[in-house]
Each structure stands twice: as C-alpha cells, then as structure tokens.
Design an enzyme around this catalytic site. Structure first.
Site: not given
Length: 487
Positions: A183, A259, A293, A390
C-alpha cells in the site's frame, strides 16, 4: 507543466495492480495526486476499497507456493533485470518523484541510485540463502537447519522516499520467496506504481507483487492485517501509527518489521574538524528538505565551538536556493503539504518564544506550493518542543554542552533511537560514543549513513527489525530445524 512532464505522467498506470492486471477500484472511486510545489493536480488514480485489498491478498496467497518454489537463480535474475530497467528509466523515476513529492531533482536522482541498489544487493542475496548441517552433541542424530520464506507480506510505505522505501521492502521479500501486497502512500503513490510497471516488465509473475493505493489507509489495512493467511507486516512511518499496527499484528502473531520515528542527535565535540562537521550537518539536516527519519534533529555542539559552527552553518543555509525541484540549482523544494509547513513553523516559534536565537529563515513562504525557509536556531533551551519532536522540515536547532557525559545524556534523552551523528577527531572518544549512544545506527564524522549493504533500523521506539545488509533478507525467512536419527 512541461511536455516531458505531461508525457511521463501519461505513461503511469492509474489502476490497482492485482494478480498481474491493472484494474479499477471495485467502487470505481479515484483520488487526486498533487504537486506540492504548485498544489496542482497531476494525476487521478484508483482509490482501493477494503475489498480490493483482500483481492490483492487473495492473489498473493495464490501465488505464494509457486514463487517460493521458484529457483533462487530465477528470482535473482528477475531482480537483476528490475535493477537494469531502473537504470534505463532513472531519469523518469527521478522526475516523477520530484513532481509528486517535491524534492530537488538532484536528490531524486540520488534516491533512484540508492533504491536501485536494494534490487541489485538482494538479487545477489537470493542465491545465498543457506542453512547448516551437523551432528548433535550426543552423537545420536544429524541436525539440519534450513530457511523457508515467511509467506505473504503486507507493506505500508511512507511518502518521503517513495522509491527507496518500496525497493527496500519488495527486493528482500522477492529474493526470499515471499509474495507481496504493498500500500503506497496516498501523497506519493505514482513512483511505486511506475516501479511496479518495471517489475512487471522484468518478469515478476502475476500475483507476486500487488499494489493497492488508497485514500483510506486504516480501512484498507485492518482487514488485511487481520486475515490469518498473512504472515508478515512491514511498516515505515510514525511511531504513533506503528504502535497501532503492532497491536493489530499481535492478534495473528505476525512477523513485523517497523521503521518508525527518529530524533537524531548530531554531536559536535570541541576537537571536531568543523569543515567536516558543517558539510555533514548540511547533508544530515537538509537532505530531502529535512523530511527524513534519519535527519539530524538536535545539534548538540560544544560551547567552545558553537559560535563558529553556527556562523558557518548560517552562511551556508542562508545561501540555499528555494524553488520547484525541477529548476536548476534548487536545494530546498516544498514540504509535502501545508500541514507540514504549519508544524515546522510552530516548532520554530515555540523555540524562539523560549529564548532561542533565529539566525536565518523562520518564515512561511506565501504563494503557490508549501514552502518554508531553511532555518537555523541557536541557543535552543531545554524544554523546547523542537528538541523532543521530530521536525520533518528544513530547520536546524543548536543546543550546547560542556562535557562528554553531558553530551551523551542529551543525545540519549529521547524515546527514539534510530541514528546518531558524532564529529570528533579523537578515535578513542569515537569508540566510546559508539558504545554510549542508544541508536541502531551511527555516523562517525559523516552525515549520511544509509547503504543497501548495511542494516538499517533503530532501537527503543524507533522500531524493530532491520532492512538492508546481510540481515535484511532474514526478516523474510523462517528457520526450520530437522533432526535425522543416526541409525
């Protein structure tokens, strides 16, 4: 939009890819894909329903036994042909990524090179899957340890690296003999679709790879994850979503690879080579417009070199060219959407309110597209949201330290543990930092660590499992032990 861009987009399929055929969604629904540099619609594509997702899983399950029984050399050759096709179409892939995601074209080319290496690496690993054989300690039998494909896999990939994240999951799965339902992200699905067209051309059999893009991710994913025929879930994205998917996967005791988020420390000691540190900082922070990331999130700089480091960084950042990623010389493209711009600005304003100094940038750029100025903040104080969250944007935030112990404490003061960066000319200190920093990866005097031949992944709430390297294929293999008595 140029003629080349129009022609390229016209060649990208608009349907779902299920059992070797491009088909519309069961409902007939579609959704739009936008260029974040202009906010213009660049494609309308099929919007998969949960029923479409289960049809894709049906196809993967039906193809699993035959693909697992396919000779490793055949699987290897198909992946190698896919790698070759990627090299032939690398300019198209790069341009397509720039159009749907916004990253500068030079960086998109870099992602094609990086992502393609997973195809080449795992084409070579496909023929090296091995077990072992030996006599048990009692001398009564022979122990045979073999590796088998896990089985049908479901992949959920992020929008920020649409090519590399697809190849990093699909390549080892196919090498190991697993079939796939993927997806792709609703924000950047076109690259995965185009890559699947190349896989089809490379000879991947029907049902081995299935693609179901959707605007309703959780609705489509939940029944696939709950299906007892699924054997593996791999997700790259936020820790918040990862936690939910792990909980769903627990019902079926699925193998999972996660992850997740990062809050990477970038530590500059007083003995660092500042030329190296500044070059590393620019790569670690501004690659992919800060939307990675692995992006350095907290710059932890020794007080004695902070002013000079900040001066050099500010000089470099203030000179960066902003614009549509297709334009020559552009280094900062748009963020993925206006929500990302608002989040970056909120973090900057919070830090300034708490006492940080803005040395360049710090503004939302008004006009077409979702642009935010590349920004440098110094003297960021403890408690600022930008040190906890983040950033996912072109904002470089500097805090200071005095001692090595303080640097370690500051670096580890986070729930995340994906990657860290350390700059020091003291080899012994470098080794101490390898041991002390709680991250799954580390760059020592370098600002980019990702490589297809190396294991990518984190500790703590940055995830479980590894992608790439010798370790990557084992995420898609299960170990079987057989005892054969000695007569």
């Amino acid at each position: 939009m140029s003629d080349r861009e129009t022609q390229l987009l016209a060649g990208v399929q608009s349907g779902l890819y299920i059992n070797g055929a491009w088909v519309p969604a069961e409902s007939g629904a579609t959704f739009d894909v936008h260029d974040p540099a202009t906010n213009n619609v660049i494609a309308s594509i099929a919007d998969a329903t949960p029923a479409d997702g289960l049809r894709a899983l049906d196809a993967a399950v039906a193809a699993q036994d035959a693909w697992a029984a396919t000779a490793p050399r055949t699987r290897s050759d198909i992946l190698r042909r896919a790698f070759d096709l990627v090299q032939e179409r690398k300019e198209d892939l790069a341009l397509l990524m720039t159009l749907e995601m916004g990253k500068p074209l030079a960086e998109a080319r870099g992602e094609v090179a990086y992502g393609g290496e997973f195809l080449r690496w795992f084409s070579e690993e496909a023929v090296r899957i091995a077990g072992r054989y030996g006599t048990n300690p009692e001398g009564t039998g022979h122990m045979v340890v073999s590796q088998r494909p896990v089985g049908p896999c479901f992949f959920v990939t992020p929008w920020n690296f649409p090519f590399a994240m697809a190849t990093r999951k699909i390549a080892p799965a196919l090498a190991a003999g697993c079939t796939v339902v993927i997806k792709p992200p609703a924000l950047t699905p076109l690259t995965t679709i185009f890559f699947t067209q190349l896989l089809e051309e490379a000879g991947v059999p029907a049902g081995v790879v299935n693609v179901v893009q959707t605007s309703r991710s959780s609705a489509l994913s939940a029944p696939i994850i709950a299906d007892p025929r699924l054997r593996k879930l791999s997700f790259t994205g936020s820790t918040e979503v990862g936690r939910k998917l792990i909980a769903q996967a627990a019902e079926g005791v699925l193998r999972v690879s996660m992850e997740l988020g990062g809050n990477a420390p970038f530590v500059v000691f007083d003995d660092a080579d500042l030329d190296k540190a500044v070059t590393g900082a620019m790569a670690a922070k501004f690659r992919n417009i800060g939307q990675a990331c692995t992006a350095a999130n907290r710059f932890i700089v020794h007080a004695s070199v902070k002013d000079e480091f900040a001066r050099r960084i500010t000089e470099r950042v203030s000179a960066m060219k902003i614009g549509r990623g297709t334009e020559d010389g552009v280094e900062i493209g748009p963020l993925i959407d206006n929500d990302a711009v608002a989040k970056a600005d909120e973090l900057v304003q919070d830090a300034v309110t708490r006492g940080a100094t803005l040395t360049t940038g710090g503004k939302v750029l008004v006009g077409d597209g979702s642009f935010y100025e590349p920004t440098v903040l110094t003297d960021v104080v403890d408690g600022s949201a930008i040190l906890r969250e983040e950033i996912f944007g072109p904002v470089l935030a500097i805090a200071t330290f005095e001692t090595e112990e303080e640097a370690v404490q500051m670096a580890n003061n986070t729930e995340y543990g994906l990657v860290s960066y350390v700059f020091t000319e003291d080899l012994a200190r470098g080794h101490r930092m390898i041991d002390a920093l709680e991250t799954g990866m580390m760059g020592l005097n370098v600002g980019v660590v990702s490589n297809a031949a190396a294991p990518f992944g984190g500790v703590k709430q940055s995830g479980v499992g590894r992608e790439g390297g010798l370790e990557g294929i084992h995420e898609y293999l299960s170990t079987k032990y057989t005892l054969i008595p000695i007569s």
